[in-house]
Scaffold this motif. Structure first.
Motif, PDB file in Angstrom:
ATOM      1  N   ALA A   1     -12.264   1.733  29.996  1.00 19.69           N
ATOM      2  CA  ALA A   1     -12.969   3.004  30.172  1.00 19.69           C
ATOM      3  C   ALA A   1     -14.227   2.741  30.985  1.00 19.69           C
ATOM      4  CB  ALA A   1     -13.341   3.575  28.809  1.00 19.69           C
TER       5      ALA A   1
ATOM      6  N   TYR B   1     -18.925 -11.170  26.000  1.00 18.35           N
ATOM      7  CA  TYR B   1     -18.013 -10.444  26.888  1.00 18.35           C
ATOM      8  C   TYR B   1     -17.504 -11.430  27.927  1.00 18.35           C
ATOM      9  CZ  TYR B   1     -19.606  -5.661  25.591  1.00 18.35           C
ATOM     10  OH  TYR B   1     -19.861  -4.486  24.944  1.00 18.35           O
TER      11      TYR B   1
ATOM     12  N   SER C   1     -14.131  -8.427  24.929  1.00 18.40           N
ATOM     13  CA  SER C   1     -13.885  -7.445  25.985  1.00 18.40           C
ATOM     14  C   SER C   1     -14.344  -7.963  27.345  1.00 18.40           C
ATOM     15  CB  SER C   1     -14.653  -6.168  25.678  1.00 18.40           C
ATOM     16  OG  SER C   1     -14.203  -5.596  24.485  1.00 18.40           O
TER      17      SER C   1
ATOM     18  N   TYR D   1     -18.086   3.535  31.044  1.00 18.08           N
ATOM     19  CA  TYR D   1     -19.104   3.977  30.092  1.00 18.08           C
ATOM     20  C   TYR D   1     -20.464   3.672  30.706  1.00 18.08           C
ATOM     21  CZ  TYR D   1     -21.793   4.110  25.707  1.00 18.08           C
ATOM     22  OH  TYR D   1     -22.719   4.388  24.743  1.00 18.08           O
TER      23      TYR D   1
ATOM     24  N   ARG E   1     -20.841  -4.707  33.170  1.00 20.03           N
ATOM     25  CA  ARG E   1     -22.304  -4.628  33.004  1.00 20.03           C
ATOM     26  C   ARG E   1     -22.910  -6.023  33.008  1.00 20.03           C
ATOM     27  NH1 ARG E   1     -24.216  -6.524  28.377  1.00 20.03           N
ATOM     28  NH2 ARG E   1     -23.666  -5.722  26.303  1.00 20.03           N
TER      29      ARG E   1
ATOM     30  N   TYR F   1     -15.510  -1.176  30.851  1.00 19.47           N
ATOM     31  CA  TYR F   1     -15.326  -1.988  29.649  1.00 19.47           C
ATOM     32  C   TYR F   1     -13.835  -1.960  29.357  1.00 19.47           C
ATOM     33  CZ  TYR F   1     -20.320  -1.447  28.557  1.00 19.47           C
ATOM     34  OH  TYR F   1     -21.689  -1.463  28.590  1.00 19.47           O
ATOM     35  N   GLY F   2     -13.266  -3.080  28.971  1.00 20.35           N
ATOM     36  CA  GLY F   2     -11.848  -3.041  28.656  1.00 20.35           C
ATOM     37  C   GLY F   2     -11.387  -4.244  27.862  1.00 20.35           C
ATOM     38  N   THR F   3     -10.176  -4.109  27.309  1.00 22.48           N
ATOM     39  CA  THR F   3      -9.585  -5.150  26.462  1.00 22.48           C
ATOM     40  C   THR F   3      -8.475  -5.872  27.216  1.00 22.48           C
ATOM     41  OG1 THR F   3      -9.979  -3.705  24.551  1.00 22.48           O
ATOM     42  CG2 THR F   3      -8.416  -5.524  24.248  1.00 22.48           C
TER      43      THR F   3
ATOM     44  N   GLU G   1     -13.477  -3.551  18.920  1.00 21.14           N
ATOM     45  CA  GLU G   1     -14.597  -2.630  18.698  1.00 21.14           C
ATOM     46  C   GLU G   1     -14.863  -1.991  20.053  1.00 21.14           C
ATOM     47  OE1 GLU G   1     -18.653  -3.901  19.042  1.00 21.14           O
ATOM     48  OE2 GLU G   1     -18.374  -1.849  19.745  1.00 21.14           O
ATOM     49  N   ILE G   2     -14.402  -0.760  20.220  1.00 21.60           N
ATOM     50  CA  ILE G   2     -14.414  -0.134  21.543  1.00 21.60           C
ATOM     51  C   ILE G   2     -14.841   1.340  21.456  1.00 21.60           C
ATOM     52  CG2 ILE G   2     -12.664  -1.713  22.433  1.00 21.60           C
ATOM     53  CD1 ILE G   2     -10.549   0.328  22.003  1.00 21.60           C
ATOM     54  N   GLU G   3     -15.183   1.900  22.625  1.00 16.98           N
ATOM     55  CA  GLU G   3     -15.582   3.311  22.596  1.00 16.98           C
ATOM     56  C   GLU G   3     -14.336   4.213  22.537  1.00 16.98           C
ATOM     57  OE1 GLU G   3     -13.883   3.667  25.744  1.00 16.98           O
ATOM     58  OE2 GLU G   3     -15.251   5.399  25.722  1.00 16.98           O
TER      59      GLU G   3
ATOM     60  N   GLY H   1     -11.186   4.504  25.143  1.00 22.00           N
ATOM     61  CA  GLY H   1     -10.330   3.324  25.078  1.00 22.00           C
ATOM     62  C   GLY H   1      -9.470   3.332  23.814  1.00 22.00           C
TER      63      GLY H   1
ATOM     64  N   GLU I   1      -6.455  -1.494  27.548  1.00 20.67           N
ATOM     65  CA  GLU I   1      -7.169  -0.231  27.727  1.00 20.67           C
ATOM     66  C   GLU I   1      -8.424  -0.535  28.503  1.00 20.67           C
ATOM     67  OE1 GLU I   1     -10.409   0.534  26.369  1.00 20.67           O
ATOM     68  OE2 GLU I   1     -10.542  -1.493  25.594  1.00 20.67           O
TER      69      GLU I   1
ATOM     70  N   ARG J   1     -27.007  -9.129  28.763  1.00 17.42           N
ATOM     71  CA  ARG J   1     -28.365  -8.973  28.237  1.00 17.42           C
ATOM     72  C   ARG J   1     -28.880 -10.356  27.857  1.00 17.42           C
ATOM     73  NH1 ARG J   1     -26.016  -4.471  24.580  1.00 17.42           N
ATOM     74  NH2 ARG J   1     -25.948  -2.735  26.045  1.00 17.42           N
TER      75      ARG J   1
ATOM     76  N   LYS K   1     -21.418   0.783  15.919  1.00 18.69           N
ATOM     77  CA  LYS K   1     -20.163  -0.001  15.881  1.00 18.69           C
ATOM     78  C   LYS K   1     -20.445  -1.489  16.039  1.00 18.69           C
ATOM     79  CE  LYS K   1     -18.376   2.249  19.543  1.00 18.69           C
ATOM     80  NZ  LYS K   1     -19.241   3.414  19.785  1.00 18.69           N
TER      81      LYS K   1
HETATM   82  P1  5GP Z   1     -22.633  -2.426  25.098  1.00 15.30           P
HETATM   83  O1  5GP Z   1     -22.882  -2.316  26.576  1.00 15.30           O
HETATM   84  O2  5GP Z   1     -23.753  -1.868  24.277  1.00 15.30           O
HETATM   85  O3  5GP Z   1     -22.249  -3.823  24.682  1.00 15.30           O
HETATM   86  O4  5GP Z   1     -21.355  -1.522  24.771  1.00 15.30           O
HETATM   87  C1  5GP Z   1     -21.304  -0.194  25.155  1.00 15.30           C
HETATM   88  C2  5GP Z   1     -20.088   0.492  24.564  1.00 15.30           C
HETATM   89  O5  5GP Z   1     -18.892  -0.098  25.081  1.00 15.30           O
HETATM   90  C3  5GP Z   1     -19.965   0.388  23.030  1.00 15.30           C
HETATM   91  O6  5GP Z   1     -19.689   1.691  22.539  1.00 15.30           O
HETATM   92  C4  5GP Z   1     -18.779  -0.519  22.811  1.00 15.30           C
HETATM   93  O7  5GP Z   1     -18.068  -0.158  21.640  1.00 15.30           O
HETATM   94  C5  5GP Z   1     -17.950  -0.219  24.032  1.00 15.30           C
HETATM   95  N1  5GP Z   1     -17.024  -1.301  24.364  1.00 15.30           N
HETATM   96  C6  5GP Z   1     -17.209  -2.641  24.256  1.00 15.30           C
HETATM   97  N2  5GP Z   1     -16.107  -3.283  24.646  1.00 15.30           N
HETATM   98  C7  5GP Z   1     -15.192  -2.339  25.008  1.00 15.30           C
HETATM   99  C8  5GP Z   1     -13.826  -2.394  25.471  1.00 15.30           C
HETATM  100  O8  5GP Z   1     -13.206  -3.446  25.636  1.00 15.30           O
HETATM  101  N3  5GP Z   1     -13.245  -1.211  25.752  1.00 15.30           N
HETATM  102  C9  5GP Z   1     -13.839  -0.018  25.576  1.00 15.30           C
HETATM  103  N4  5GP Z   1     -13.158   1.084  25.849  1.00 15.30           N
HETATM  104  N5  5GP Z   1     -15.122   0.073  25.128  1.00 15.30           N
HETATM  105  C10 5GP Z   1     -15.779  -1.077  24.840  1.00 15.30           C
END
Ligand code: 5GP
Length: 205
Positions: free
Chosen positions: A75, A54, A38, A77, A42, A82-84, A102-104, A107, A73, A45, A18
């Motif tokens: 979640a 972020y 978002s 993970y 975490r 992670y949230g919007t 772009e979310i999991e 969410g 939303e 990086r 994604k």
């Molecule tokens: P990463 O840590 O690799 O940046 O993201 C890990 C996962 O979190 C990815 O699947 C990404 O799509 C999801 N993600 C990123 N932002 C959000 C968000 O705002 N809400 C939700 N529910 N998932 C998110």
């Protein structure tokens, strides 16, 4: 007043790519919609910046935002939130700008509950499209492995059923092209444009 913008939600199983597809969409100078940044707990990086990649926040800050109803939303993970943030999305949509999330998957389902008028795109792993070959093709896998793959595939297909579109992430530029075509088509839906024509007719009376 401008038409309300379109809310586009890109989601899909973990590891489907994604983030890569989203980056390719936003690298294209012709992209007209905006990305909703978002919030996460975490750690950044290497090279990631607060407010660009972020909003990096502590757990306490994130939980406060949840309590105050500031998240569209969220979640958990892999041990992080992670949230919007809701306000940005609301403001942009109200001023006619399309917003891209772009979310999991957990969410995405919450967004679907709250804003069902959004466009929900499921990014599909290429191997899911070749399910049969993958699962039993070579005929050398043990029954356990076949069962495990069937179970993963079943879950992914079940998830897909809540979305409006499924796009296979085989070649990134192809996936990007298809997502853009979806968005363009959504803008042409009669329910989105008919009021302009009705207004025009009234003006002619
Ligand atoms: P990463 O840590 O690799 O940046 O993201 C890990 C996962 O979190 C990815 O699947 C990404 O799509 C999801 N993600 C990123 N932002 C959000 C968000 O705002 N809400 C939700 N529910 N998932 C998110």
């Amino acid at each position: 007043m401008a038409d309300r913008g379109l809310l586009i939600v890109l989601s899909g199983p973990s590891g489907v790519g994604k983030g890569t597809v989203r980056e390719a969409i936003f690298k294209d100078p012709e992209t007209r919609f905006e990305y909703s940044i978002s919030m996460t707990t975490r750690r950044p990086r290497d090279g990631e910046k607060d407010g660009i990649d972020y909003y990096f926040r502590s757990r306490a800050e994130f939980e406060e935002a949840i309590r105050e109803g500031k998240m569209l939303e969220y979640a958990e993970y892999v041990g992080n939130y992670y949230g919007t943030p809701l306000e940005y999305v609301e403001e942009k949509l109200a001023s006619g700008i399309d917003i891209f999330l772009e979310i999991e998957v957990q969410g995405a389902l919450q967004v679907k509950e709250k804003m069902p008028e959004g466009v929900f795109v499921f990014l599909t792993p290429p191997d899911l499209a070749e399910l049969k070959n993958r699962i039993i093709g070579r005929g050398t896998e043990s029954l356990d492995i076949v069962d495990e793959r069937m179970e993963t595939a079943r879950k992914e297909i079940e998830l897909m059923s809540s979305y409006d579109y499924a796009v296979v992430n085989d070649l990134v530029p192809e996936a990007v092209r298809k997502i853009k075509a979806i968005i363009e088509t959504e803008h042409l839906k009669t329910k989105r444009v008919i009021h302009h024509y009705k207004k025009m007719l009234e003006g002619l009376k």
